[in-house]
Structure formats: structure tokens, C-alpha cells
Design a protein around this motif. Structure first.
Motif, PDB file in Angstrom:
ATOM      1  N   GLU A 143      -5.813  -4.382   1.052  1.00 17.80           N
ATOM      2  CA  GLU A 143      -6.523  -3.100   0.976  1.00 17.80           C
ATOM      3  C   GLU A 143      -6.711  -2.710  -0.487  1.00 17.80           C
ATOM      4  O   GLU A 143      -5.771  -2.794  -1.277  1.00 17.80           O
TER       5      GLU A 143
ATOM      6  N   THR B 133      -6.926  -0.038  -3.188  1.00 12.90           N
ATOM      7  CA  THR B 133      -6.431   1.325  -3.374  1.00 12.90           C
ATOM      8  C   THR B 133      -6.772   1.781  -4.783  1.00 12.90           C
ATOM      9  O   THR B 133      -7.305   1.012  -5.583  1.00 12.90           O
TER      10      THR B 133
ATOM     11  N   TRP C  97      -5.742  -3.818  -5.646  1.00 17.29           N
ATOM     12  CA  TRP C  97      -5.522  -4.456  -4.355  1.00 17.29           C
ATOM     13  C   TRP C  97      -4.041  -4.435  -4.013  1.00 17.29           C
ATOM     14  O   TRP C  97      -3.195  -4.770  -4.839  1.00 17.29           O
ATOM     15  N   ARG C  98      -3.743  -4.032  -2.769  1.00 22.45           N
ATOM     16  CA  ARG C  98      -2.364  -3.944  -2.287  1.00 22.45           C
ATOM     17  C   ARG C  98      -2.279  -4.572  -0.898  1.00 22.45           C
ATOM     18  O   ARG C  98      -3.277  -4.720  -0.191  1.00 22.45           O
TER      19      ARG C  98
ATOM     20  N   THR D 207       0.845  -1.196   0.000  1.00 23.87           N
ATOM     21  CA  THR D 207       0.000   0.000   0.000  1.00 23.87           C
ATOM     22  C   THR D 207       0.884   1.251   0.000  1.00 23.87           C
ATOM     23  O   THR D 207       2.052   1.197   0.392  1.00 23.87           O
TER      24      THR D 207
ATOM     25  N   GLN E  14       0.842   3.550   2.091  1.00 23.53           N
ATOM     26  CA  GLN E  14       1.282   3.788   3.470  1.00 23.53           C
ATOM     27  C   GLN E  14       2.539   2.975   3.794  1.00 23.53           C
ATOM     28  O   GLN E  14       3.463   3.486   4.434  1.00 23.53           O
TER      29      GLN E  14
ATOM     30  N   GLY F  48      -1.339  -4.380   2.854  1.00 23.15           N
ATOM     31  CA  GLY F  48      -1.214  -3.332   3.851  1.00 23.15           C
ATOM     32  C   GLY F  48      -0.456  -3.759   5.092  1.00 23.15           C
ATOM     33  O   GLY F  48       0.013  -2.916   5.850  1.00 23.15           O
TER      34      GLY F  48
END
Length: 106
Positions: free
Chosen positions: A85, A87, A91-92, A22, A24, A94
Motif C-alpha cells: 500500500e 502511504t 510503500w508499506r 502500514t 493500520q 499492509g
């Protein structure tokens, strides 16, 4: 997404593997090189898995978690949980958690 990251790890393509995290997580690790260090030192079973089995996908507190069973090159089995998650990039991953202690396969 998880499969694609495993394929990138097998090819030592940490730039591509880093892209499956993600935004983040990418911000947290800052570079593919830092990500590589974290994976090879903290999660060696995902860097070179001998076998990967996908177990249940579940929703916990509104988040999707994919349980994955990994057998490493020495025959030890590991259970990991991948927080998935959605995004803008698709889909990534997290977060990844190691569940319990490794066990030897039969």
C-alpha cells in the motif's frame, strides 16, 4: 520495502521492521514487541530466510500483491503474498498471507 524489512529482521531490528508496516497494521499490533512476537511465532520463515525470490506483482481488486518465494534455513520453500500500500510514508506492507503448504527444495 519488503527487502528492507527482511534486512531489519535479519538484524533483529524489530523497531525498523515494524516501520515498514502500514499505519493500520502498526495500530493493530501496538508495539514492535507485539510485532516481533507475531513474526517469530507465526512467520518464522521471514525472520531468518535463507533465500528470497520475488515472483509476480499483480493487481487484485485495486490492490497490489507481491508474491514472494522464501526458502527457510531447513530448505523448505514457502510462498507468501505481500499486500503493498502506498502511504504518506511511501510503500508499506499492509498484509502478508502464506499461500499453500511448505515444500522441500530440490
Amino acid at each position: 520495502t519488503i527487502d528492507s524489512q527482511f534486512e531489519a529482521f535479519k538484524a533483529d531490528d524489530f523497531d525498523t521492521a515494524f516501520g515498514y508496516a502500514t499505519p493500520q497494521l502498526r495500530f493493530l499490533f501496538q508495539s514492535p514487541q507485539n510485532f516481533e512476537r507475531m513474526v517469530t511465532q507465526g512467520y518464522p520463515m521471514v525472520h531468518r530466510p535463507a533465500e528470497v525470490r520475488y515472483l509476480e506483482l499483480r493487481e487484485v481488486a485495486g490492490n497490489l500483491w507481491q508474491k514472494v518465494q522464501i526458502t527457510d534455513a531447513k530448505g523448505f520453500m514457502h510462498l507468501l503474498d505481500y499486500k503493498m500500500e502506498e502511504t504518506e510514508e511511501g510503500w508499506r506492507i499492509g498484509a502478508v498471507q502464506i499461500l499453500g503448504n511448505p515444500g522441500v527444495t530440490a
